[in-house]
Design a protein around this motif. Sequence first.
Motif, short mmCIF file in Angstrom:
data_model
loop_
_atom_site.label_atom_id
_atom_site.label_comp_id
_atom_site.label_asym_id
_atom_site.label_seq_id
_atom_site.Cartn_x
_atom_site.Cartn_y
_atom_site.Cartn_z
N ALA A 78 35.03 10.77 9.03
CA ALA A 78 34.19 10.99 7.92
C ALA A 78 32.73 11.11 8.02
O ALA A 78 32.25 10.42 9.03
N ALA A 79 31.98 11.67 7.00
CA ALA A 79 30.48 11.78 6.91
C ALA A 79 29.94 11.53 5.64
O ALA A 79 30.64 12.10 4.51
N LEU A 80 28.95 10.96 5.26
CA LEU A 80 28.05 10.98 4.23
C LEU A 80 27.49 12.37 4.08
O LEU A 80 26.75 12.74 4.91
N LYS A 85 23.13 20.79 1.34
CA LYS A 85 22.76 21.11 2.75
C LYS A 85 23.40 20.23 3.67
O LYS A 85 23.97 20.62 4.85
N GLY A 86 23.49 18.96 3.13
CA GLY A 86 24.25 17.96 3.88
C GLY A 86 25.83 18.30 4.16
O GLY A 86 26.34 18.23 5.19
N PHE A 87 26.44 18.83 3.00
CA PHE A 87 27.72 19.01 3.13
C PHE A 87 28.16 20.22 3.83
O PHE A 87 28.77 20.35 5.19
N GLU A 88 27.17 21.37 4.06
CA GLU A 88 27.29 22.14 5.07
C GLU A 88 27.11 22.11 6.37
O GLU A 88 28.05 22.56 7.21
N GLY A 89 26.09 21.32 6.69
CA GLY A 89 26.17 20.85 8.25
C GLY A 89 27.22 19.90 8.53
O GLY A 89 27.86 20.30 9.71
N ALA A 90 27.85 19.17 7.74
CA ALA A 90 29.11 18.58 7.85
C ALA A 90 30.42 19.31 8.24
O ALA A 90 31.04 19.04 8.94
N ARG A 91 30.39 20.47 7.23
CA ARG A 91 31.34 21.41 7.44
C ARG A 91 31.41 22.05 8.64
O ARG A 91 32.52 22.35 9.30
N GLU A 92 30.17 22.54 8.93
CA GLU A 92 30.13 23.22 10.16
C GLU A 92 30.51 22.40 11.44
O GLU A 92 30.87 22.88 12.54
N ALA A 93 30.17 21.09 11.33
CA ALA A 93 30.56 20.02 12.60
C ALA A 93 31.81 19.72 12.38
O ALA A 93 32.55 19.05 13.32
N GLY A 94 32.73 20.15 11.44
CA GLY A 94 34.18 19.97 11.62
C GLY A 94 34.64 18.79 10.94
O GLY A 94 35.57 17.96 11.47
N SER A 96 36.49 15.77 8.69
CA SER A 96 38.00 15.88 8.03
C SER A 96 37.58 15.20 6.38
O SER A 96 38.64 15.50 5.74
N GLU A 97 36.61 14.77 6.24
CA GLU A 97 36.38 14.08 4.97
C GLU A 97 34.79 14.13 4.77
O GLU A 97 34.23 13.70 5.76
N VAL A 98 34.51 14.02 3.61
CA VAL A 98 32.93 13.91 3.25
C VAL A 98 33.06 12.66 2.01
O VAL A 98 34.21 12.34 1.42
N ALA A 99 31.64 12.09 1.85
CA ALA A 99 31.56 11.08 0.96
C ALA A 99 30.22 11.34 0.18
O ALA A 99 29.22 11.61 0.67
N VAL A 100 30.39 11.07 -1.23
CA VAL A 100 29.06 11.07 -2.15
C VAL A 100 29.13 9.66 -2.47
O VAL A 100 29.86 8.73 -2.59
N PHE A 101 27.67 9.24 -2.86
CA PHE A 101 27.51 7.92 -3.68
C PHE A 101 26.62 8.06 -4.86
O PHE A 101 25.78 8.68 -4.92
N THR A 102 26.93 7.19 -5.61
CA THR A 102 25.94 6.70 -6.70
C THR A 102 25.92 5.29 -7.07
O THR A 102 26.42 4.47 -6.05
N ALA A 103 25.76 4.75 -8.19
CA ALA A 103 25.75 3.36 -8.48
C ALA A 103 26.09 3.02 -9.97
O ALA A 103 26.12 3.88 -10.60
N ALA A 104 26.33 1.87 -10.06
CA ALA A 104 26.72 1.56 -11.52
C ALA A 104 25.72 0.97 -12.37
O ALA A 104 25.61 0.60 -13.43
N ASP A 135 38.79 22.66 1.60
CA ASP A 135 40.03 21.72 1.53
C ASP A 135 39.56 20.67 2.24
O ASP A 135 40.31 20.03 3.32
N ILE A 136 38.50 20.04 2.05
CA ILE A 136 38.02 18.84 2.49
C ILE A 136 37.99 17.77 1.71
O ILE A 136 37.43 18.12 0.66
N ARG A 137 38.45 16.59 1.86
CA ARG A 137 38.29 15.59 0.91
C ARG A 137 37.37 14.99 0.66
O ARG A 137 36.32 14.66 1.58
N VAL A 138 37.07 14.45 -0.71
CA VAL A 138 35.94 13.44 -0.96
C VAL A 138 36.11 12.20 -1.37
O VAL A 138 36.99 12.02 -2.22
#
Length: 300
Positions: A78-80, A85-94, A96-104, A135-138
């Motif tokens: 997985a990649a953060l 822009k970050g997602f496009e780079g990660a997708r091109e790099a193949g 299998s999962e990406v992550a996004v982050f926020t706070a409470a 079709d990439i899980r988040v």
Amino acid sequence: MALPKQVRVVEVGPRDGLQNEPGTIATEVKLELIDRLGAAGLRHIEAASFVSPKWVPQMGDAAEVMAGLQRRPGVVYAALTPNLKGFEGAREAGVSEVAVFTAASEAFTQKNINCSIAESLERFAPVIDAAKAADIRVRGYVSTVLGCPYAGEIAPEQVAAVSRELLDMGCYEISLGDTIGVGTPLKAKRMLEAVAKAVPLAQLAAHFHDTYGQALANLYAVLEEGLAVIDSSVAGLGGCPYASGASGNVASEDVVYLLQGLGIETGIDLGRLVETGHWITGRIGRANGSKVGQAMGCGR
């Protein structure tokens, strides 16, 4: 509730653990670390972060890391990806999962990424939509779930509300982060009880830091509630940027030792994991933050 029979350990060392390390860590070292972790039986490894190298120089080789992986069958790499822009780079790099982050915590989000929680979620919407289309899980991260360096106590209901938003947006799993490690077992239980009313327990993970030495106790508390996914970092890599000199991530070796002692399956070879912790700390010249790693020594 009974303890889970099986726990999935999400190894965050190659990303969360290394990102604040000073100096440049060679891509080859990162690749070998990831491969050793896979060989030790870890099946979910956060390998890189597609962020601006200006902000996180250590992750500037994310594309090279993803391209150079010796991918093992059945392992999620997985990649953060904090933005499109970050997602496009990660997708091109193949990935299998990406992550996004926020706070409470509103105060933390403002200080950390200069926007409100609502605005941070808006920024992720296109990332999650693009990931769905590809079709990439988040996976979603919620930080400061047990306390904030600026706002202090955080209401469990606030954690639940943000977690539910991420679930509704399309995240398959929500990782609950005690970013500054101030939580204690009862607080952890109460927080999880509140969140589990908004998000199914099977879609929740614990990402607890050990700043105050409470991470394992807090993990045991949420395991008792039935939580079955734990984020950890080999050799306890990754300090806490909000507490000078404090430890950050709980060590994977310590987590696996605890789980084995409880009769919970992980599929991880503790001896190989301990070896990996000693190997990486030797390569980057820092102390091994795992108590189990220290106790078992590097002769294993």
